[in-house]
Design a protein around this motif. Sequence first.
Motif, PDB file in Angstrom:
ATOM      1  N   LEU A 182       0.835  -1.200   0.000  1.00  0.00           N
ATOM      2  CA  LEU A 182       0.000   0.000   0.000  1.00  0.00           C
ATOM      3  C   LEU A 182       0.868   1.247   0.000  1.00  0.00           C
ATOM      4  O   LEU A 182       1.923   1.275   0.645  1.00  0.00           O
ATOM      5  CB  LEU A 182      -0.883   0.050   1.250  1.00  0.00           C
ATOM      6  CG  LEU A 182      -1.736  -1.168   1.603  1.00  0.00           C
ATOM      7  CD1 LEU A 182      -2.508  -0.900   2.893  1.00  0.00           C
ATOM      8  CD2 LEU A 182      -2.682  -1.526   0.476  1.00  0.00           C
ATOM      9  N   LEU A 183       0.398   2.274  -0.686  1.00  0.00           N
ATOM     10  CA  LEU A 183       0.902   3.627  -0.456  1.00  0.00           C
ATOM     11  C   LEU A 183      -0.082   4.250   0.521  1.00  0.00           C
ATOM     12  O   LEU A 183      -1.291   4.220   0.290  1.00  0.00           O
ATOM     13  CB  LEU A 183       0.923   4.442  -1.753  1.00  0.00           C
ATOM     14  CG  LEU A 183       1.987   4.093  -2.772  1.00  0.00           C
ATOM     15  CD1 LEU A 183       1.843   4.997  -4.002  1.00  0.00           C
ATOM     16  CD2 LEU A 183       3.368   4.193  -2.204  1.00  0.00           C
ATOM     17  N   VAL A 184       0.444   4.784   1.620  1.00  0.00           N
ATOM     18  CA  VAL A 184      -0.413   5.312   2.678  1.00  0.00           C
ATOM     19  C   VAL A 184      -0.108   6.796   2.866  1.00  0.00           C
ATOM     20  O   VAL A 184       1.051   7.220   2.811  1.00  0.00           O
ATOM     21  CB  VAL A 184      -0.177   4.520   3.992  1.00  0.00           C
ATOM     22  CG1 VAL A 184      -0.991   5.098   5.130  1.00  0.00           C
ATOM     23  CG2 VAL A 184      -0.539   3.050   3.782  1.00  0.00           C
ATOM     24  N   GLU A 185      -1.158   7.570   3.111  1.00  0.00           N
ATOM     25  CA  GLU A 185      -0.976   9.011   3.278  1.00  0.00           C
ATOM     26  C   GLU A 185      -0.108   9.348   4.485  1.00  0.00           C
ATOM     27  O   GLU A 185       0.757  10.208   4.418  1.00  0.00           O
ATOM     28  CB  GLU A 185      -2.339   9.709   3.384  1.00  0.00           C
ATOM     29  CG  GLU A 185      -3.089   9.729   2.067  1.00  0.00           C
ATOM     30  CD  GLU A 185      -4.431  10.436   2.138  1.00  0.00           C
ATOM     31  OE1 GLU A 185      -4.777  11.023   3.187  1.00  0.00           O
ATOM     32  OE2 GLU A 185      -5.153  10.392   1.124  1.00  0.00           O
ATOM     33  N   GLU A 218       0.887  13.035  -2.130  1.00  0.00           N
ATOM     34  CA  GLU A 218      -0.137  12.755  -1.117  1.00  0.00           C
ATOM     35  C   GLU A 218       0.227  11.584  -0.212  1.00  0.00           C
ATOM     36  O   GLU A 218      -0.439  11.348   0.791  1.00  0.00           O
ATOM     37  CB  GLU A 218      -1.479  12.447  -1.796  1.00  0.00           C
ATOM     38  CG  GLU A 218      -2.099  13.640  -2.484  1.00  0.00           C
ATOM     39  CD  GLU A 218      -3.433  13.299  -3.129  1.00  0.00           C
ATOM     40  OE1 GLU A 218      -3.958  12.186  -2.893  1.00  0.00           O
ATOM     41  OE2 GLU A 218      -3.935  14.151  -3.874  1.00  0.00           O
ATOM     42  N   TYR A 219       1.271  10.830  -0.560  1.00  0.00           N
ATOM     43  CA  TYR A 219       1.588   9.610   0.180  1.00  0.00           C
ATOM     44  C   TYR A 219       2.901   9.750   0.941  1.00  0.00           C
ATOM     45  O   TYR A 219       3.900  10.205   0.395  1.00  0.00           O
ATOM     46  CB  TYR A 219       1.622   8.415  -0.770  1.00  0.00           C
ATOM     47  CG  TYR A 219       0.270   8.204  -1.407  1.00  0.00           C
ATOM     48  CD1 TYR A 219      -0.746   7.560  -0.700  1.00  0.00           C
ATOM     49  CD2 TYR A 219      -0.027   8.697  -2.669  1.00  0.00           C
ATOM     50  CE1 TYR A 219      -2.010   7.403  -1.250  1.00  0.00           C
ATOM     51  CE2 TYR A 219      -1.282   8.545  -3.233  1.00  0.00           C
ATOM     52  CZ  TYR A 219      -2.265   7.899  -2.514  1.00  0.00           C
ATOM     53  OH  TYR A 219      -3.517   7.748  -3.057  1.00  0.00           O
ATOM     54  N   GLY A 220       2.854   9.321   2.211  1.00  0.00           N
ATOM     55  CA  GLY A 220       4.016   9.470   3.074  1.00  0.00           C
ATOM     56  C   GLY A 220       4.721   8.178   3.418  1.00  0.00           C
ATOM     57  O   GLY A 220       5.785   8.203   4.036  1.00  0.00           O
ATOM     58  N   SER A 221       4.149   7.028   3.027  1.00  0.00           N
ATOM     59  CA  SER A 221       4.808   5.766   3.360  1.00  0.00           C
ATOM     60  C   SER A 221       4.349   4.635   2.460  1.00  0.00           C
ATOM     61  O   SER A 221       3.307   4.716   1.804  1.00  0.00           O
ATOM     62  CB  SER A 221       4.543   5.387   4.821  1.00  0.00           C
ATOM     63  OG  SER A 221       3.167   5.156   5.040  1.00  0.00           O
TER      64      SER A 221
END
Length: 168
Positions: A105-108, A147-150
């Motif tokens: 997943l790309l997570v915010e 928009e994604y932080g992790s």
Amino acid sequence: MLLLALPSALAQGTPVPTPDELAEMSPETLDEIREGVLEAAAEMPDQVMAEDMPGPVAVAQGQIQGVDRVHQGSGSATIYLLPGQAPLLRLEDLDVTNGPDLHVLLVEKPEPGSRADIMAGYLDLGPLKGNRGNQNYEIPADVDLSEYGSVVIYCQPFHVIFATAPLN
């Protein structure tokens, strides 16, 4: 003789002999031309180029880490922009605890610690291809990567985070 002055003539815009004209010349005359060209080339300055090769450009990266003593992970996660292609997430040297139905997943949130953090905003890139090794995941071209932080390795059926990689 015109041929002895060929290099300077070339610099002044004098036409180069055609293939037919060269074919009619004697071997001695052709040798004189070769010598004149080599002399002229020796006087020409080198042209040094430093043009960048269009290729993958890393725009975000992070180190994969486990979240507790049971769910371990290591390796790196890098998002690349590729000329004329969709962005790509590359996991390298991945070594993560195996589990059922793991997804990438790309997570915010940059450091999600719970299901609620994941559900606040994520993009599922698909099932984890393997819990060890190097692998690539295409990211849709219309996704705003800022928009994604992790990157998160997430167990879908049990809603458990196995590993995270905060991106910078």
